[in-house]
Design an enzyme around this catalytic site. Sequence first.
Site, PDB file in Angstrom:
ATOM      1  N   ILE A  95     -29.611  25.876  33.206  1.00 27.77           N
ATOM      2  CA  ILE A  95     -29.844  24.922  32.081  1.00 27.77           C
ATOM      3  C   ILE A  95     -31.276  24.797  31.914  1.00 27.77           C
ATOM      4  CG2 ILE A  95     -27.824  23.866  31.842  1.00 27.77           C
ATOM      5  CD1 ILE A  95     -28.990  21.473  33.658  1.00 27.77           C
ATOM      6  N   ASP A 132     -17.189  50.072  60.527  1.00 31.23           N
ATOM      7  CA  ASP A 132     -16.334  50.865  60.074  1.00 31.23           C
ATOM      8  C   ASP A 132     -16.559  50.876  58.496  1.00 31.23           C
ATOM      9  OD1 ASP A 132     -14.864  48.594  59.664  1.00 31.23           O
ATOM     10  OD2 ASP A 132     -13.151  49.578  60.408  1.00 31.23           O
TER      11      ASP A 132
HETATM   12  N1  COA Z   1     -34.514  26.209  27.670  1.00 32.72           N
HETATM   13  C1  COA Z   1     -35.854  26.207  27.132  1.00 32.72           C
HETATM   14  N2  COA Z   1     -36.854  25.507  27.553  1.00 32.72           N
HETATM   15  C2  COA Z   1     -36.430  24.198  28.206  1.00 32.72           C
HETATM   16  C3  COA Z   1     -35.091  24.204  28.503  1.00 32.72           C
HETATM   17  C4  COA Z   1     -34.218  25.097  28.517  1.00 32.72           C
HETATM   18  N3  COA Z   1     -32.963  25.044  28.561  1.00 32.72           N
HETATM   19  N4  COA Z   1     -34.894  23.024  29.241  1.00 32.72           N
HETATM   20  C5  COA Z   1     -36.185  22.448  29.212  1.00 32.72           C
HETATM   21  N5  COA Z   1     -37.044  22.971  28.480  1.00 32.72           N
HETATM   22  C6  COA Z   1     -38.387  22.914  28.393  1.00 32.72           C
HETATM   23  C7  COA Z   1     -38.534  21.494  27.761  1.00 32.72           C
HETATM   24  O1  COA Z   1     -38.589  21.531  26.359  1.00 32.72           O
HETATM   25  C8  COA Z   1     -40.167  21.121  28.320  1.00 32.72           C
HETATM   26  O2  COA Z   1     -41.312  21.930  27.572  1.00 32.72           O
HETATM   27  P1  COA Z   1     -42.614  21.552  27.329  1.00 32.72           P
HETATM   28  O3  COA Z   1     -43.127  21.330  28.668  1.00 32.72           O
HETATM   29  O4  COA Z   1     -43.029  22.547  26.726  1.00 32.72           O
HETATM   30  O5  COA Z   1     -42.622  20.162  26.716  1.00 32.72           O
HETATM   31  C9  COA Z   1     -40.253  21.718  29.690  1.00 32.72           C
HETATM   32  O6  COA Z   1     -38.927  22.850  29.525  1.00 32.72           O
HETATM   33  C10 COA Z   1     -39.614  20.858  30.713  1.00 32.72           C
HETATM   34  O7  COA Z   1     -38.387  20.147  30.441  1.00 32.72           O
HETATM   35  P2  COA Z   1     -38.148  18.685  31.146  1.00 32.72           P
HETATM   36  O8  COA Z   1     -38.934  17.742  30.462  1.00 32.72           O
HETATM   37  O9  COA Z   1     -38.088  18.882  32.581  1.00 32.72           O
HETATM   38  O10 COA Z   1     -36.630  18.635  30.652  1.00 32.72           O
HETATM   39  P3  COA Z   1     -36.202  17.781  29.221  1.00 32.72           P
HETATM   40  O11 COA Z   1     -35.948  16.703  29.433  1.00 32.72           O
HETATM   41  O12 COA Z   1     -37.084  18.391  28.037  1.00 32.72           O
HETATM   42  O13 COA Z   1     -34.682  18.725  28.965  1.00 32.72           O
HETATM   43  C11 COA Z   1     -32.365  19.040  29.301  1.00 32.72           C
HETATM   44  C12 COA Z   1     -33.665  18.495  29.964  1.00 32.72           C
HETATM   45  C13 COA Z   1     -31.337  19.107  30.422  1.00 32.72           C
HETATM   46  C14 COA Z   1     -31.971  18.405  28.100  1.00 32.72           C
HETATM   47  C15 COA Z   1     -32.730  20.531  29.089  1.00 32.72           C
HETATM   48  O14 COA Z   1     -33.120  21.184  30.113  1.00 32.72           O
HETATM   49  C16 COA Z   1     -31.708  21.267  28.262  1.00 32.72           C
HETATM   50  O15 COA Z   1     -31.722  21.350  27.006  1.00 32.72           O
HETATM   51  N6  COA Z   1     -31.064  22.112  28.871  1.00 32.72           N
HETATM   52  C17 COA Z   1     -29.902  23.026  28.149  1.00 32.72           C
HETATM   53  C18 COA Z   1     -28.728  22.296  28.059  1.00 32.72           C
HETATM   54  C19 COA Z   1     -27.544  23.220  27.387  1.00 32.72           C
HETATM   55  O16 COA Z   1     -27.750  24.103  26.802  1.00 32.72           O
HETATM   56  N7  COA Z   1     -26.444  22.605  27.690  1.00 32.72           N
HETATM   57  C20 COA Z   1     -25.231  23.278  27.368  1.00 32.72           C
HETATM   58  C21 COA Z   1     -25.048  24.649  28.182  1.00 32.72           C
HETATM   59  S1  COA Z   1     -24.154  24.093  29.717  1.00 32.72           S
END
Ligand code: COA
Length: 286
Positions: A222, A270
Amino acid sequence: MRARRALLYVPASDWHKLQKAATLGADCVCLDLEDGVAPNMKAEARQLALRALQELDFGRSERLVRLNGAESGLQAEDLAATLPGRPDGLVLPKVSHPEQLRQISQQIVQHEAAQGWPAGSLALLAQIESALGLVNAREIASGEPRLQALIFGAEDYASDLGAKRSTEGREVAYARSAVVTFAAAYGLQAIDMLWVDFRDGEGLARLAAEGAGLGYSGMQIIHPSQIEPVQNAFTPSTEELAAARRVVEAYEANIAEGRGAFALDGKMVDMPIVKAAQRVLARAGE
Ligand code: COA
Ligand code: MG
């Protein structure tokens, strides 16, 4: 079949994350229309998913779209909105019956024919994440030629059972083993459960090593930070490769002399051990 070591979900309602995901080098990027998207953002997510498929360069990453489930009332519209972007494949969540795959596949057949795309080129990956899905896993795994992988969804599975999630995952161990078994029985890839605590790299590494050990070929992720450790965990290490090569070489030397079982470093070797070594080499493209 292509490598699917890390399958990264991206909520399709978030354009910034979509753009970022395209650049990260994950084996698979899955544009999520299902549980990562708020109910009031579904229409927007469909439009952004289509735009991402049409405008962004995902490099070597496989472009997948996760539709909403067959019983959500949203799936037909998800499919109609995103097929024109020609994804490489679709992830179908909460599959509980083989008929759900057949219905989607029929609609894809028509679209492929209308567009002049090669028949059967669009892959399906089915999530097994309910008790009924697991009970019907044999029929689900065996009925649809387009199906390439089973994906184990531990969170939904546990919630369907009323089981309490634990770090050790005893409550999902049976299903986790069953999914990889059904996949192997029908020549499919198996993609393992998530590690949701994305700041905990140790926990992630433990789970990924465990999944690879169980026979999974990859896992769902994720967060961008999970790509590299997971793709490494599902790639045979240099030591594993060297050991596998030694076994295969020793085997070839021994069968040439009429011995099917032999000793290597004080241990019996084996056929099952030779086959396992050959699989390790195949995984590394040897
Ligand atoms: N795909 C692409 N980019 C992602 C990402 C993902 N799954 N998760 C985080 N990022 C990006 C963020 O936008 C951020 O970008 P930036 O530095 O350019 O601003 C960077 O990576 C770091 O992210 P971070 O700040 O550590 O996390 P967050 O708080 O923005 O997001 C989540 C945390 C869990 C909300 C996020 O990881 C996410 O949306 N994951 C996927 C959730 C999902 O699809 N769930 C359903 C399937 S199980
Ligand atoms: Mg799920």
